[in-house]
Design an enzyme around this catalytic site. Sequence first.
Site, PDB file in Angstrom:
ATOM      1  N   GLU A 111       4.096  -3.683   6.726  1.00 34.89           N
ATOM      2  CA  GLU A 111       4.735  -3.008   5.203  1.00 34.89           C
ATOM      3  C   GLU A 111       5.130  -1.772   5.559  1.00 34.89           C
ATOM      4  O   GLU A 111       4.466  -0.687   5.359  1.00 34.89           O
ATOM      5  CB  GLU A 111       3.673  -3.209   4.401  1.00 34.89           C
ATOM      6  CG  GLU A 111       3.052  -4.350   3.783  1.00 34.89           C
ATOM      7  CD  GLU A 111       2.609  -4.658   2.392  1.00 34.89           C
ATOM      8  OE1 GLU A 111       3.068  -5.232   1.735  1.00 34.89           O
ATOM      9  OE2 GLU A 111       1.726  -3.645   2.121  1.00 34.89           O
ATOM     10  N   ASN A 114       0.021  -9.368  -4.306  1.00 33.47           N
ATOM     11  CA  ASN A 114      -0.939  -8.184  -4.396  1.00 33.47           C
ATOM     12  C   ASN A 114      -0.875  -7.485  -5.896  1.00 33.47           C
ATOM     13  O   ASN A 114       0.305  -7.068  -6.049  1.00 33.47           O
ATOM     14  CB  ASN A 114      -0.511  -7.112  -3.462  1.00 33.47           C
ATOM     15  CG  ASN A 114      -1.412  -5.786  -3.451  1.00 33.47           C
ATOM     16  OD1 ASN A 114      -2.280  -5.626  -4.565  1.00 33.47           O
ATOM     17  ND2 ASN A 114      -1.059  -4.727  -2.834  1.00 33.47           N
ATOM     18  N   GLY A 130       7.772  -0.692  -3.231  1.00 35.74           N
ATOM     19  CA  GLY A 130       7.826  -0.685  -4.586  1.00 35.74           C
ATOM     20  C   GLY A 130       9.266   0.256  -4.873  1.00 35.74           C
ATOM     21  O   GLY A 130       9.496   0.520  -5.967  1.00 35.74           O
ATOM     22  N   HIS A 183      -4.056  -1.302   3.060  1.00 38.65           N
ATOM     23  CA  HIS A 183      -2.747  -1.344   2.150  1.00 38.65           C
ATOM     24  C   HIS A 183      -2.266   0.321   2.128  1.00 38.65           C
ATOM     25  O   HIS A 183      -3.255   1.131   2.079  1.00 38.65           O
ATOM     26  CB  HIS A 183      -3.109  -1.773   0.772  1.00 38.65           C
ATOM     27  CG  HIS A 183      -1.644  -1.875   0.195  1.00 38.65           C
ATOM     28  ND1 HIS A 183      -0.794  -0.729  -0.151  1.00 38.65           N
ATOM     29  CD2 HIS A 183      -0.659  -2.690   0.207  1.00 38.65           C
ATOM     30  CE1 HIS A 183       0.228  -0.979  -0.798  1.00 38.65           C
ATOM     31  NE2 HIS A 183       0.282  -2.580  -0.571  1.00 38.65           N
ATOM     32  N   SER A 243       9.121  -4.964  -1.297  1.00 39.80           N
ATOM     33  CA  SER A 243      10.222  -5.145  -1.934  1.00 39.80           C
ATOM     34  C   SER A 243      10.877  -6.639  -1.743  1.00 39.80           C
ATOM     35  O   SER A 243      12.093  -6.971  -1.799  1.00 39.80           O
ATOM     36  CB  SER A 243      11.543  -4.384  -2.158  1.00 39.80           C
ATOM     37  OG  SER A 243      10.854  -3.175  -2.470  1.00 39.80           O
ATOM     38  N   GLU A 283      -1.128   1.961   0.092  1.00 39.39           N
ATOM     39  CA  GLU A 283      -1.641   3.007  -1.061  1.00 39.39           C
ATOM     40  C   GLU A 283      -3.149   3.443  -0.965  1.00 39.39           C
ATOM     41  O   GLU A 283      -3.513   4.568  -1.379  1.00 39.39           O
ATOM     42  CB  GLU A 283      -1.308   2.190  -2.383  1.00 39.39           C
ATOM     43  CG  GLU A 283       0.243   1.917  -2.657  1.00 39.39           C
ATOM     44  CD  GLU A 283       0.307   0.788  -3.526  1.00 39.39           C
ATOM     45  OE1 GLU A 283      -0.374   0.163  -4.090  1.00 39.39           O
ATOM     46  OE2 GLU A 283       1.876   0.469  -3.280  1.00 39.39           O
ATOM     47  N   LYS A 329      -2.207  -5.264  -7.300  1.00 42.65           N
ATOM     48  CA  LYS A 329      -2.634  -3.863  -7.472  1.00 42.65           C
ATOM     49  C   LYS A 329      -3.248  -3.491  -8.834  1.00 42.65           C
ATOM     50  O   LYS A 329      -4.208  -4.531  -9.089  1.00 42.65           O
ATOM     51  CB  LYS A 329      -1.495  -3.129  -7.568  1.00 42.65           C
ATOM     52  CG  LYS A 329      -0.329  -3.252  -6.175  1.00 42.65           C
ATOM     53  CD  LYS A 329       0.560  -2.598  -5.711  1.00 42.65           C
ATOM     54  CE  LYS A 329       1.499  -2.750  -4.738  1.00 42.65           C
ATOM     55  NZ  LYS A 329       2.423  -2.127  -4.074  1.00 42.65           N
TER      56      LYS A 329
HETATM   57  P1  PGA Z   1       6.360  -4.314  -3.436  1.00 45.66           P
HETATM   58  O1  PGA Z   1       5.019  -4.107  -2.811  1.00 45.66           O
HETATM   59  O2  PGA Z   1       6.580  -6.054  -3.275  1.00 45.66           O
HETATM   60  O3  PGA Z   1       6.213  -4.064  -5.024  1.00 45.66           O
HETATM   61  O4  PGA Z   1       7.347  -3.693  -2.433  1.00 45.66           O
HETATM   62  C1  PGA Z   1       4.297  -4.890  -1.613  1.00 45.66           C
HETATM   63  C2  PGA Z   1       3.003  -4.187  -1.656  1.00 45.66           C
HETATM   64  O5  PGA Z   1       2.630  -3.112  -1.843  1.00 45.66           O
HETATM   65  O6  PGA Z   1       2.429  -5.104  -0.738  1.00 45.66           O
END
Ligand code: PGA
Length: 249
Positions: free
Chosen positions: A166, A9, A172, A94, A212, A96, A11
Amino acid sequence: MRKNIVAGNWKMNNGLIQTETLISELKQQTKTSNAEVMIAPTFTNLWHAFQSTRQDDIEVVAQNMHFAENGAYTGEVSASMLKSIGIQTVILGHSERRAYFNETDESLAQKVDAALEHDMRIVFCFGEELSDRKSGNEEAVVESQIKKALFHLDASAYKNIVLAYEPVWAIGTGETASPEQAQDMHAFIRKTLESKYGHTIADDMTILYGGSVKPGNAKEIFSKPDVDGGLIGGAALKAEDFYAIVNAF
Ligand code: PGA
């Protein structure tokens, strides 16, 4: 059939030039695992990414879409628009999108329906916040997210769905759920599906872990029996790291 999938992803990262560069670096990597590889660039680069990976073992997918077919929704993109450029898969829900763009279980259910009407595949994301886990409510939160967005579907819809657990506190942040925490939740997700749709659908469901995941921890997480792959954010922006994760199976 359950599959192994590693999805990157991207983003809101990478303009056109960086997209071209990262894709050409991805193409130079060697895949030694059987995992399906997906990348999700931003809307403006989907067409270019799709064209430049046509001959490769990489599926280009969208990060989001609107539930309406078309109309007065300034700034939005529909399932039929994605399909019109060859995109077959969309990430929905997601954290976010939920946190910053007010997406709710109800609006996500509408998006799920719209994607399925177009016979798209969905990578459906959900997961608890840190406060939920601290108060021991993580399973209740996840169960409710799944039920509200997906339990209105017929069993036949599930062949088009991939789930992505997730935990918000691991996205992140550099903090990963332990392999045991991921396994426990994935097993619980399967049990939740089984309660409504029976053993076969639950057992066949591909369930990704996200939060992560890095080259250094992917192997251990993917070794768990109910973890079928990963949704990768930060580490998907470096071709070598991403393929180290793809090859962790
Ligand atoms: P990350 O993000 O691997 O940077 O923690 C995962 C995601 O948001 O799908």
